[in-house]
Write a protein that holds these residues in place. Structure first.
Motif, PDB file in Angstrom:
ATOM      1  N   TRP A 117      43.259  29.154  51.166  1.00 58.31           N
ATOM      2  CA  TRP A 117      41.919  29.664  50.845  1.00 58.31           C
ATOM      3  C   TRP A 117      41.999  30.708  49.731  1.00 58.31           C
ATOM      4  CZ3 TRP A 117      41.841  34.883  51.708  1.00 58.31           C
ATOM      5  CH2 TRP A 117      42.754  35.393  52.645  1.00 58.31           C
ATOM      6  N   ILE A 118      40.911  30.807  48.979  1.00 55.90           N
ATOM      7  CA  ILE A 118      40.857  31.763  47.867  1.00 55.90           C
ATOM      8  C   ILE A 118      39.924  32.912  48.219  1.00 55.90           C
ATOM      9  CG2 ILE A 118      38.962  30.611  46.592  1.00 55.90           C
ATOM     10  CD1 ILE A 118      40.785  31.184  44.014  1.00 55.90           C
ATOM     11  N   ARG A 119      40.173  34.060  47.644  1.00 54.00           N
ATOM     12  CA  ARG A 119      39.388  35.273  47.919  1.00 54.00           C
ATOM     13  C   ARG A 119      37.896  35.068  47.628  1.00 54.00           C
ATOM     14  NH1 ARG A 119      42.592  38.756  43.544  1.00 54.00           N
ATOM     15  NH2 ARG A 119      44.183  37.365  44.363  1.00 54.00           N
ATOM     16  N   ARG A 120      37.086  35.863  48.264  1.00 59.45           N
ATOM     17  CA  ARG A 120      35.646  35.841  48.000  1.00 59.45           C
ATOM     18  C   ARG A 120      35.359  36.610  46.714  1.00 59.45           C
ATOM     19  NH1 ARG A 120      35.921  37.542  53.262  1.00 59.45           N
ATOM     20  NH2 ARG A 120      35.200  39.617  52.656  1.00 59.45           N
ATOM     21  N   PRO A 121      34.241  36.305  46.050  1.00 59.97           N
ATOM     22  CA  PRO A 121      33.933  36.968  44.772  1.00 59.97           C
ATOM     23  C   PRO A 121      33.986  38.494  44.850  1.00 59.97           C
ATOM     24  CG  PRO A 121      32.425  35.142  45.114  1.00 59.97           C
ATOM     25  CD  PRO A 121      33.248  35.247  46.372  1.00 59.97           C
ATOM     26  N   GLU A 122      33.579  39.067  45.974  1.00 56.22           N
ATOM     27  CA  GLU A 122      33.609  40.537  46.061  1.00 56.22           C
ATOM     28  C   GLU A 122      35.034  41.079  46.213  1.00 56.22           C
ATOM     29  OE1 GLU A 122      32.084  38.479  48.148  1.00 56.22           O
ATOM     30  OE2 GLU A 122      32.230  39.153  50.243  1.00 56.22           O
ATOM     31  N   GLN A 123      35.996  40.187  46.399  1.00 54.39           N
ATOM     32  CA  GLN A 123      37.406  40.616  46.462  1.00 54.39           C
ATOM     33  C   GLN A 123      38.127  40.314  45.145  1.00 54.39           C
ATOM     34  OE1 GLN A 123      38.047  37.967  49.865  1.00 54.39           O
ATOM     35  NE2 GLN A 123      38.645  39.716  51.125  1.00 54.39           N
ATOM     36  N   PHE A 124      37.345  40.102  44.093  1.00 50.80           N
ATOM     37  CA  PHE A 124      37.913  39.633  42.827  1.00 50.80           C
ATOM     38  C   PHE A 124      39.070  40.500  42.318  1.00 50.80           C
ATOM     39  CE2 PHE A 124      37.834  38.730  38.217  1.00 50.80           C
ATOM     40  CZ  PHE A 124      37.912  37.345  38.288  1.00 50.80           C
ATOM     41  N   ASP A 125      38.910  41.812  42.360  1.00 52.57           N
ATOM     42  CA  ASP A 125      39.927  42.698  41.794  1.00 52.57           C
ATOM     43  C   ASP A 125      41.014  43.091  42.779  1.00 52.57           C
ATOM     44  OD1 ASP A 125      39.062  42.989  39.138  1.00 52.57           O
ATOM     45  OD2 ASP A 125      37.378  44.195  39.865  1.00 52.57           O
ATOM     46  N   TYR A 126      40.706  43.067  44.041  1.00 54.85           N
ATOM     47  CA  TYR A 126      41.710  43.508  45.005  1.00 54.85           C
ATOM     48  C   TYR A 126      41.513  42.827  46.341  1.00 54.85           C
ATOM     49  CZ  TYR A 126      44.681  46.305  47.994  1.00 54.85           C
ATOM     50  OH  TYR A 126      45.658  46.697  48.875  1.00 54.85           O
ATOM     51  N   ILE A 127      42.588  42.309  46.870  1.00 50.30           N
ATOM     52  CA  ILE A 127      42.569  41.747  48.218  1.00 50.30           C
ATOM     53  C   ILE A 127      43.849  42.206  48.887  1.00 50.30           C
ATOM     54  CG2 ILE A 127      43.358  39.527  47.216  1.00 50.30           C
ATOM     55  CD1 ILE A 127      41.949  38.209  49.700  1.00 50.30           C
TER      56      ILE A 127
END
Ligand code: PHE
Ligand code: CO
Length: 296
Positions: A117-127
């Motif tokens: 799975w890929i990060r959600r847009p609000e996690q774009f810069d940091y996860i």
């Protein structure tokens, strides 16, 4: 998208980490949404713009050779065809971070676990945990490099063995992974370059690790690295620099770690930002931004 099945959280010396089901899963490629493909595309383009001249040549060349691009989330099967030819590695889909032993066993079998799975847009810069972008973009290109590919497999086999030795050896080995595979720098033909996956998948750290005067940059030394603590939630205070993947291979694959672990037993660990008299210092960091923030 279907939600990853999180099983439990596990308390480690790094705080709580999520633990997922260890089963290998088929990449649900047809289920990725346009938003998810777009997240991949934007992350890919942003890194592709800054990495030439920053990432090591082997990373850049193999990224191109595998046909990874911004168009869409790659299919594991397509990448596998390239990996199979180059080094015999293959990707296995997983829900997220695996328990240590499962992870080691995959590596020892030349299987690289990739979070599907890929990060959600609000996690774009940091996860705070690995997602598909980190795992695929960050780790997979160098699995095409024969020497690095062998290092990764040997690391897995060494991990399976260390797991039978218990706590301290595992901590020593995990630090080695952190400061090489995840956050390593290399002196390439062109100068200082990035090969660590945790760096190449982060815009901020791709710039910081080479340009900032704050962090230390120290020549790689196995026992030194094995004693060095690290933070998972900030940029690194210290980067360890290798001269080649062959140097890394020779320093780690050939020696029997048994006596090395034994020698390190009870040794005091080194705070992440410390510089020792015995270090081969390439650059002593100014500590700006972290000198006063206590220590790991
Ligand atoms: N040589 C190590 C051992 O004897 C195994 C290893 C190889 C560990 C490569 C890390 C990297 O356990
Ligand atoms: Co990683």
């Amino acid at each position: 998208m279907t939600t990853p099945r999180r099983v439990e959280s596990q308390l480690t010396d790094k705080g709580y980490v999520p633990v997922y089901t260890t089963a290998v899963v088929e990449q649900p490629w047809a289920d990725y949404t346009p938003v998810e493909h777009d997240t991949w595309a934007r992350l890919f383009r942003r890194q592709a713009e800054i990495l030439p001249g920053r990432a090591c040549q082997a990373f850049l060349d193999n990224m191109a050779a595998m046909g990874m691009d911004a168009q869409r989330i790659p299919r594991f099967d397509d990448l596998d065809a390239h990996l199979k030819r180059a080094t015999g590695w293959r990707l296995v889909g997983v829900e997220g971070l695996l328990p240590e032993l499962d992870f080691f066993q995959h590596l020892a079998a030349r299987e690289f676990p990739v979070t599907w799975w890929i990060r959600r847009p609000e996690q774009f810069d940091y996860i705070s945990e690995p997602d598909l972008f980190h795992d695929l973009f960050g780790h997979v290109p160098l699995l095409m490099d024969p020497v690095f590919a062998d290092y990764m497999q040997a690391y897995g086999a060494g991990g399976v063995r260390a797991a039978t030795f218990g706590g301290e050896p595992l901590t020593n080995l995990t630090r080695l992974y952190w400061y090489t595979v995840e956050f390593g720098l290399i002196r390439d033909a062109g100068g200082l370059r990035i090969y660590g996956s945790g760096i190449v998948s982060s815009k901020g750290e791709s710039l910081y690790c080479l340009d900032s005067p704050a962090p230390n940059r120290i020549g790689f030394d196995l026992a030194r690295v094995m004693r060095t603590r690290y933070r998972i939630d900030t940029y690194q205070k210290t980067y360890f620099v290798i001269d080649s993947f062959q140097q890394l291979f020779d320093a780690t694959v050939k020696p029997d770690f048994g006596p090395i672990y034994y020698g390190l037993k009870g040794a005091e660990s080194i705070p992440a930002g410390d510089v020792l008299d015995t270090d081969r210092v390439l650059q002593r960091g100014s500590g700006e931004g972290w000198l006063a923030d206590g220590d790991v």
